[in-house]
Design an enzyme around this catalytic site. Structure first.
Site, PDB file in Angstrom:
ATOM      1  N   GLY A 201      32.759  28.405  42.372  1.00 42.63           N
ATOM      2  CA  GLY A 201      32.761  29.814  41.961  1.00 42.63           C
ATOM      3  C   GLY A 201      32.335  29.945  40.503  1.00 42.63           C
ATOM      4  O   GLY A 201      31.457  30.748  40.155  1.00 42.63           O
ATOM      5  N   HIS A 202      32.958  29.112  39.642  1.00 42.44           N
ATOM      6  CA  HIS A 202      32.575  29.137  38.223  1.00 42.44           C
ATOM      7  C   HIS A 202      31.110  28.740  38.049  1.00 42.44           C
ATOM      8  O   HIS A 202      30.383  29.306  37.239  1.00 42.44           O
ATOM      9  CB  HIS A 202      33.427  28.153  37.416  1.00 42.44           C
ATOM     10  CG  HIS A 202      34.885  28.466  37.397  1.00 42.44           C
ATOM     11  ND1 HIS A 202      35.822  27.712  38.056  1.00 42.44           N
ATOM     12  CD2 HIS A 202      35.577  29.467  36.800  1.00 42.44           C
ATOM     13  CE1 HIS A 202      37.026  28.206  37.851  1.00 42.44           C
ATOM     14  NE2 HIS A 202      36.911  29.284  37.094  1.00 42.44           N
TER      15      HIS A 202
ATOM     16  N   LYS B 244      35.526  38.127  42.140  1.00 44.78           N
ATOM     17  CA  LYS B 244      36.819  37.675  42.678  1.00 44.78           C
ATOM     18  C   LYS B 244      37.956  38.361  41.929  1.00 44.78           C
ATOM     19  O   LYS B 244      38.920  38.813  42.517  1.00 44.78           O
ATOM     20  CB  LYS B 244      36.903  36.146  42.534  1.00 44.78           C
ATOM     21  CG  LYS B 244      38.268  35.542  42.662  1.00 44.78           C
ATOM     22  CD  LYS B 244      38.652  35.374  44.079  1.00 44.78           C
ATOM     23  CE  LYS B 244      40.012  34.751  44.299  1.00 44.78           C
ATOM     24  NZ  LYS B 244      40.811  34.434  43.150  1.00 44.78           N
ATOM     25  N   ASP B 245      37.834  38.434  40.589  1.00 42.80           N
ATOM     26  CA  ASP B 245      38.805  39.173  39.779  1.00 42.80           C
ATOM     27  C   ASP B 245      38.214  40.555  39.515  1.00 42.80           C
ATOM     28  O   ASP B 245      37.814  40.877  38.387  1.00 42.80           O
ATOM     29  CB  ASP B 245      39.076  38.431  38.473  1.00 42.80           C
ATOM     30  CG  ASP B 245      39.807  37.126  38.711  1.00 42.80           C
ATOM     31  OD1 ASP B 245      40.901  37.153  39.301  1.00 42.80           O
ATOM     32  OD2 ASP B 245      39.274  36.063  38.337  1.00 42.80           O
TER      33      ASP B 245
ATOM     34  N   SER C 169      39.338  29.470  44.201  1.00 45.36           N
ATOM     35  CA  SER C 169      40.221  29.794  43.082  1.00 45.36           C
ATOM     36  C   SER C 169      40.819  28.496  42.580  1.00 45.36           C
ATOM     37  O   SER C 169      41.116  27.594  43.385  1.00 45.36           O
ATOM     38  CB  SER C 169      41.353  30.709  43.575  1.00 45.36           C
ATOM     39  OG  SER C 169      42.432  30.690  42.654  1.00 45.36           O
TER      40      SER C 169
ATOM     41  N   GLY D 118      33.260  37.041  37.484  1.00 46.56           N
ATOM     42  CA  GLY D 118      33.237  37.032  38.942  1.00 46.56           C
ATOM     43  C   GLY D 118      33.892  38.270  39.546  1.00 46.56           C
ATOM     44  O   GLY D 118      34.881  38.781  39.019  1.00 46.56           O
TER      45      GLY D 118
ATOM     46  N   GLY E 108      38.965  26.659  32.791  1.00 50.02           N
ATOM     47  CA  GLY E 108      38.804  25.288  33.273  1.00 50.02           C
ATOM     48  C   GLY E 108      39.137  25.179  34.752  1.00 50.02           C
ATOM     49  O   GLY E 108      39.133  26.176  35.464  1.00 50.02           O
TER      50      GLY E 108
ATOM     51  N   GLN F 287      47.699  35.840  28.309  1.00 51.87           N
ATOM     52  CA  GLN F 287      47.570  36.571  29.566  1.00 51.87           C
ATOM     53  C   GLN F 287      48.565  36.085  30.623  1.00 51.87           C
ATOM     54  O   GLN F 287      48.554  36.566  31.748  1.00 51.87           O
ATOM     55  CB  GLN F 287      46.136  36.507  30.099  1.00 51.87           C
ATOM     56  CG  GLN F 287      45.678  35.150  30.576  1.00 51.87           C
ATOM     57  CD  GLN F 287      44.178  35.116  30.837  1.00 51.87           C
ATOM     58  OE1 GLN F 287      43.360  35.114  29.926  1.00 51.87           O
ATOM     59  NE2 GLN F 287      43.796  35.098  32.104  1.00 51.87           N
TER      60      GLN F 287
END
Ligand code: PAF
Length: 282
Positions: free
Chosen positions: A35-36, A149-150, A185, A147, A30, A60
């Site tokens: 980016g999402h 990004k991770d 982010s 992504g 969420g 996590q």
């Protein structure tokens, strides 16, 4: 059109029956941003229908991390995914995903989960794989988009799929940045105005590292150039590493992911870029 919202496995099964063909999956926690949304747009290229999961996965997060304060706003998330044409949103409660509380059978993500993010967050990737594996099984998706990004998460998910012969295609999507370079982010929302300014040092440091690589510098020199931009900006560096994009082992030559993590105030941010080491002979 607004996507269908479902919260239980039963509702999900019914909703999926109404979506024939190839199913694309975008997993999120969420607090959706551009980016999402770029992941949803990418998923649409690979599938007939796209579903988005919105689930802040407790397994996590380690005790003391930001599970409780992680931003949650389902209404805004629904409006955001509607704007890019997702078909279905699955936003389950914790008990829907973990009906028996703690699971006895878990996944060991292997050596690539013990470095970088895994060093600072030793239980993180086991929790990520647990929920990713469950969501792959629950949804039966044909393709999932994650992504870059991770980058370490993407590499570890790819390894799980390969090592366990999971019948799903994994697609990576590029990092989306604000105009000033800051990688998008959900955790950027924790930053004060002054901290956001300071956070620009992350993307600036990667630019410096990339320039050092393009000038033919060694891996150590690239890392030093990167680190010095972060230190000059006064952020607390967690790591600056140059690793193989697949194994996440350190690399001295060839293609590498220059990956960084730093604390801006209390907020821990990560960023990365792909570069070539030793492509120029000095
Ligand atoms: O990248 C994230 O937001 C999470 O790690 C994921 C993939 C949604 C699993 O909870």
């Amino acid at each position: 059109m607004k996507p269908t919202l479902v919260k239980t496995r039963d509702e999900l099964r019914g909703a999926l029956d109404a979506l024939p063909g190839r199913l694309g999956l975008v997993m999120t926690m969420g607090a959706l941003h551009e980016g999402h949304l770029s992941l949803v747009k990418e998923a649409k290229k690979h599938a007939d229908h796209v579903m988005v999961t919105v689930f802040v996965n407790p397994t996590q997060f380690a005790p003391g991390e930001d599970f409780d304060k992680y931003p949650r706003n389902l209404e805004a998330d629904l409006a955001a995914v509607a704007s890019v044409g997702a078909d279905l949103v699955f936003a389950p409660a914790t008990e829907e995903i973990y009906p028996n509380g703690n699971a006895n059978v878990t996944l060991n993500p292997g050596p690539s989960a013990t470095v970088l993010e895994g060093k600072t967050r030793p239980t993180h990737f086991a929790g990520v794989l647990q929920v990713v594996h469950k969501m792959f099984n629950i949804t039966g998706a044909d393709v999932a988009v994650f992504g870059q990004k991770d980058a370490q998460q993407l590499a570890i998910v790819r390894q799980m799929v390969r090592d366990l012969d999971m019948p799903i295609e994994i697609v990576g999507a590029p990092i989306v940045r604000a105009e000033d370079g800051l990688a998008l982010s959900s955790r950027n929302s924790y930053l004060s105005e002054a901290e956001r300014e300071q956070a620009l040092s992350l993307s600036a440091s990667l630019k410096a590292g990339k320039a050092a690589a393009e000038a033919g510098n060694s891996a150590d020199e690239i890392k030093t150039a990167t680190r010095s931009v972060l230190e000059d900006a006064g952020v607390r560096v967690d790591y600056v590493e140059l690793v193989d994009p697949t194994t996440f082992e350190s690399v001295e030559s060839g293609e590498g992911v220059l990956a960084i993590a730093a604390y801006v105030g209390q907020t821990r941010l990560i960023d990365n870029t792909i570069l070539n080491i030793g492509s120029i002979i000095k």
